[in-house]
Design a protein around this motif. Structure first.
Motif, PDB file in Angstrom:
ATOM      1  N   GLU A  57      95.425  12.003 102.373  1.00  0.00           N
ATOM      2  CA  GLU A  57      96.180  11.614 102.749  1.00  0.00           C
ATOM      3  C   GLU A  57      96.708  10.391 101.510  1.00  0.00           C
ATOM      4  OE1 GLU A  57      96.434   9.463 107.103  1.00  0.00           O
ATOM      5  OE2 GLU A  57      94.277  10.424 106.952  1.00  0.00           O
ATOM      6  N   ALA A  58      96.223  10.165 100.240  1.00  0.00           N
ATOM      7  CA  ALA A  58      96.547   8.887  99.347  1.00  0.00           C
ATOM      8  C   ALA A  58      97.760   9.678  97.857  1.00  0.00           C
ATOM      9  CB  ALA A  58      95.402   8.708  98.652  1.00  0.00           C
ATOM     10  N   THR A  59      97.700  11.004  98.505  1.00  0.00           N
ATOM     11  CA  THR A  59      98.151  11.826  97.455  1.00  0.00           C
ATOM     12  C   THR A  59     100.031  11.681  98.037  1.00  0.00           C
ATOM     13  OG1 THR A  59      97.939  13.560  99.004  1.00  0.00           O
ATOM     14  CG2 THR A  59      96.368  13.210  97.549  1.00  0.00           C
ATOM     15  N   ASP A 194     105.758   2.918  90.856  1.00  0.00           N
ATOM     16  CA  ASP A 194     104.936   4.231  91.545  1.00  0.00           C
ATOM     17  C   ASP A 194     103.325   3.917  91.704  1.00  0.00           C
ATOM     18  OD1 ASP A 194     106.750   5.297  92.799  1.00  0.00           O
ATOM     19  OD2 ASP A 194     107.044   6.799  91.539  1.00  0.00           O
ATOM     20  N   SER A 195     102.947   3.823  89.641  1.00  0.00           N
ATOM     21  CA  SER A 195     102.054   3.477  89.176  1.00  0.00           C
ATOM     22  C   SER A 195     101.126   1.750  90.007  1.00  0.00           C
ATOM     23  CB  SER A 195     102.207   3.010  87.674  1.00  0.00           C
ATOM     24  OG  SER A 195     102.817   4.495  87.327  1.00  0.00           O
ATOM     25  N   GLN A 196     102.150   1.124  89.993  1.00  0.00           N
ATOM     26  CA  GLN A 196     101.309   0.064  90.398  1.00  0.00           C
ATOM     27  C   GLN A 196     101.334   0.482  91.896  1.00  0.00           C
ATOM     28  OE1 GLN A 196     104.153  -3.376  90.643  1.00  0.00           O
ATOM     29  NE2 GLN A 196     104.790  -2.719  88.908  1.00  0.00           N
ATOM     30  N   ASP A 197     101.929   1.049  92.603  1.00  0.00           N
ATOM     31  CA  ASP A 197     101.380   1.752  93.987  1.00  0.00           C
ATOM     32  C   ASP A 197      99.828   2.594  94.060  1.00  0.00           C
ATOM     33  OD1 ASP A 197     101.808   1.781  96.768  1.00  0.00           O
ATOM     34  OD2 ASP A 197     102.443   3.687  96.212  1.00  0.00           O
ATOM     35  N   ARG A 198     100.069   3.359  93.088  1.00  0.00           N
ATOM     36  CA  ARG A 198      99.126   3.946  93.165  1.00  0.00           C
ATOM     37  C   ARG A 198      97.803   3.546  92.901  1.00  0.00           C
ATOM     38  NH1 ARG A 198     102.586   8.665  89.743  1.00  0.00           N
ATOM     39  NH2 ARG A 198     103.260   9.472  91.867  1.00  0.00           N
ATOM     40  N   LEU A 199      97.917   1.939  91.932  1.00  0.00           N
ATOM     41  CA  LEU A 199      96.170   1.549  90.859  1.00  0.00           C
ATOM     42  C   LEU A 199      95.386   1.277  91.729  1.00  0.00           C
ATOM     43  CD1 LEU A 199      95.719   0.146  89.039  1.00  0.00           C
ATOM     44  CD2 LEU A 199      96.331  -2.378  89.659  1.00  0.00           C
ATOM     45  N   THR A 200      95.672   0.756  93.337  1.00  0.00           N
ATOM     46  CA  THR A 200      94.300   1.226  94.268  1.00  0.00           C
ATOM     47  C   THR A 200      93.810   2.343  95.508  1.00  0.00           C
ATOM     48  OG1 THR A 200      94.916  -0.424  95.432  1.00  0.00           O
ATOM     49  CG2 THR A 200      94.114  -1.272  94.545  1.00  0.00           C
ATOM     50  N   ARG A 201      95.080   2.635  95.256  1.00  0.00           N
ATOM     51  CA  ARG A 201      95.104   4.194  96.403  1.00  0.00           C
ATOM     52  C   ARG A 201      94.974   5.213  95.720  1.00  0.00           C
ATOM     53  NH1 ARG A 201      99.180   7.448  98.090  1.00  0.00           N
ATOM     54  NH2 ARG A 201     101.123   6.401  96.026  1.00  0.00           N
ATOM     55  N   ARG A 205      96.670   8.822  89.741  1.00  0.00           N
ATOM     56  CA  ARG A 205      97.511  10.284  89.028  1.00  0.00           C
ATOM     57  C   ARG A 205      98.685   9.000  87.646  1.00  0.00           C
ATOM     58  NH1 ARG A 205      99.502  14.009  89.590  1.00  0.00           N
ATOM     59  NH2 ARG A 205     101.119  13.919  90.920  1.00  0.00           N
ATOM     60  N   ILE A 206      98.526   8.096  87.570  1.00  0.00           N
ATOM     61  CA  ILE A 206      98.677   6.604  86.650  1.00  0.00           C
ATOM     62  C   ILE A 206      98.711   7.808  85.683  1.00  0.00           C
ATOM     63  CG2 ILE A 206      98.894   4.761  86.479  1.00  0.00           C
ATOM     64  CD1 ILE A 206      97.653   3.489  87.772  1.00  0.00           C
ATOM     65  N   LEU A 207      97.876   8.339  85.347  1.00  0.00           N
ATOM     66  CA  LEU A 207      98.443   9.240  83.611  1.00  0.00           C
ATOM     67  C   LEU A 207      98.974  10.215  83.826  1.00  0.00           C
ATOM     68  CD1 LEU A 207      94.244  10.071  83.822  1.00  0.00           C
ATOM     69  CD2 LEU A 207      94.527   8.391  82.627  1.00  0.00           C
ATOM     70  N   ASP A 208      99.602  10.514  85.299  1.00  0.00           N
ATOM     71  CA  ASP A 208     100.261  11.982  85.058  1.00  0.00           C
ATOM     72  C   ASP A 208     101.413  10.908  85.443  1.00  0.00           C
ATOM     73  OD1 ASP A 208      99.455  14.326  85.485  1.00  0.00           O
ATOM     74  OD2 ASP A 208      99.752  14.154  87.317  1.00  0.00           O
ATOM     75  N   SER A 209     101.256   9.552  84.839  1.00  0.00           N
ATOM     76  CA  SER A 209     103.391   9.362  84.820  1.00  0.00           C
ATOM     77  C   SER A 209     104.359   9.620  83.596  1.00  0.00           C
ATOM     78  CB  SER A 209     102.825   7.783  84.894  1.00  0.00           C
ATOM     79  OG  SER A 209     104.215   6.619  84.616  1.00  0.00           O
ATOM     80  N   LYS A 210     105.434   9.421  84.102  1.00  0.00           N
ATOM     81  CA  LYS A 210     106.312   9.693  82.727  1.00  0.00           C
ATOM     82  C   LYS A 210     106.467   8.446  82.737  1.00  0.00           C
ATOM     83  CE  LYS A 210     105.597  14.439  83.693  1.00  0.00           C
ATOM     84  NZ  LYS A 210     104.874  14.525  84.358  1.00  0.00           N
TER      85      LYS A 210
END
Length: 433
Positions: A57-59, A194-201, A205-210
């Motif tokens: 669900e977090a994806t 997007d990365s801020q949102d993913r930080l705890t979730r 996936r932050i490693l994929d950030s462009k």
């Protein structure tokens, strides 16, 4: 009222392009069959919970991209965003694990994700994928990579690069997750939204950030390879050794993660230099926990998917695919001749020839022009005279050589005609077009 057009993010695959699709499907079918993979076809829509539980669900896929709706029974239904979850559901539902051994399965067809359309990425897109269920061996990982490489190379792709990583088991990943959060938290305000949102979730996936600044911050981030336990490290080393023994070059990329939660251990992408930003044409990895997570027996598994739209873009750049030339074009005019031409065309088709029957009823001159454009080796001509005498004129289009043949003798001439077509295309007797 204007005409109705295809929805944004969908496209028609027209006859002029379909040759590329058929070539990809034919090559994949041939190679997978020779490797003992069996085709499986699952429904295009499934219960939404299958993807929520399977993908996570977090994806981004589940959170932002799924086509989900209520049916008339008020059930939540989703158009499949990927193929693995449906194959695993079928594997469990039909008790394939009870058959014992390793199940090698492959699938193909449309998938659906609501994202911004661009070259090689549509909202309805197509994949061919494989799933190997029942083997914990690193050799299974290597086999699926080798088969994907074989398919792409057979299709003529040359500038390919295999990126490889291990994301370990669930404990390795949890330890790394905590280390990554600890490293990134002081930089949170500098990360892209997007990365801020993913930080705890979903921090991996932050490693994929462009985002450029986020990538700068990640330069000094911990590597997941430093968090692998000894068994995970040994397993990853074995995969690398096996790839080397097969002569398949690769590059270890510690930043490579996959966007779906079910992956474990080996993850990989095969990329092309010829596609620009959208470089990945095949991606996959191991997912040992997914079958149990969806209610089945504990079953190790590994697989991949090839995105066909991106692959077709590459093939169009690299090589033209010309439609196969037909053998005969049948020209006729006048009611008796047209009736006989229909029988003639169908008889030839049943004997294994490819035949186009002109249905226009237009003047002979127009039909002859279409015959010339058709790419046929020869043209059968029936008019009033031929209809009356039960004959047909056979004209070889490259040379203009023409002869009258009795319709009753055509079947006995099948092999002779086949050889003359081959000779004509080879430029032996009739010349080549």
């Amino acid at each position: 009222m204007g005409s109705i057009q295809a929805l944004r993010g969908t496209r028609d695959i027209l006859p002029e392009e379909i040759g590329y699709w058929q070539k990809v499907e034919s090559v994949a079918h041939d190679i997978l069959s020779r490797a003992a993979y069996q085709e499986i076809r699952t429904p295009i829509f499934e219960q939404t919970s299958l993807f929520e539980r399977g993908i996570g669900e977090a994806t981004d896929v589940v959170g932002k991209e799924m086509y989900t709706f209520k049916d008339r029974g008020n059930r939540s239904i989703t158009l499949r965003p990927e193929g693995t979850a449906g194959v695993v559901r079928a594997f469990i539902e039909h008790g394939l694990a009870a058959q014992g051994g390793v199940q090698r399965l492959w699938y193909g067809g449309p998938m659906f994700r609501y994202e911004r359309p661009q070259a090689g990425r549509q909202r309805q897109f197509h994949q061919i994928g494989v799933e190997v269920l029942g083997s914990p061996s690193p050799r299974a990982d290597t086999e699926v990579i080798a088969i994907a490489t074989q398919i792409l190379q057979t299709l003529g792709l040359k500038n390919l690069h295999l990126n490889l990583n291990s994301i370990g088991d669930s404990e390795d990943r949890q330890n790394y997750r905590e280390a990554l959060i600890a490293y990134l938290t002081p930089f949170k305000s500098e990360l892209d939204p997007d990365s801020q949102d993913r930080l705890t979730r979903n921090p991996l996936r932050i490693l994929d950030s462009k985002d450029e600044r986020t990538q700068e911050i990640l330069q000094a981030a911990p590597s997941i390879l430093d968090y692998l336990n000894p068994d995970s490290k040994t397993r990853f080393e074995q995969v690398q050794q096996q790839l080397t023994s097969l002569g398949i070059p690769y590059e270890v990329n510690p930043r490579l993660v996959r966007g779906l939660d079910y992956y474990t251990h080996t993850v990989f992408e095969i990329q092309s230099d010829d596609l620009g930003a959208q470089a990945t044409v095949c991606a996959g990895g191991r997912y040992d926990g997914l079958v149990a997570q969806l209610g089945g027996p504990d079953t190790p598994a590994v697989g991949w998917a090839i995105g066909l739209e991106r692959l077709i873009l590459l093939l169009q750049q690299l090589q033209p695919v010309t439609p196969e030339n037909i053998d005969f074009y049948v020209v006729s005019r006048g009611e008796p001749a047209e009736a006989q031409a229909l029988v003639l065309a169908q008889t030839l088709r049943q004997r294994g020839f490819s035949v186009e029957l002109d249905l226009s009823g237009s003047a002979f001159g127009k039909q002859f022009k279409r015959a010339d454009r058709s790419g046929a080796a020869a043209c059968f001509i029936l008019g009033d005279a031929e209809a009356e005498t039960q004959t047909v004129q056979l004209k070889w289009l490259a040379t203009g050589k023409q002869e009258a043949i009795a319709q009753s003798s055509l079947i006995s001439l099948t092999e002779s005609l086949r050889q003359q077509i081959a000779d004509s295309r080879a430029g032996v007797t009739g010349g080549s077009r």
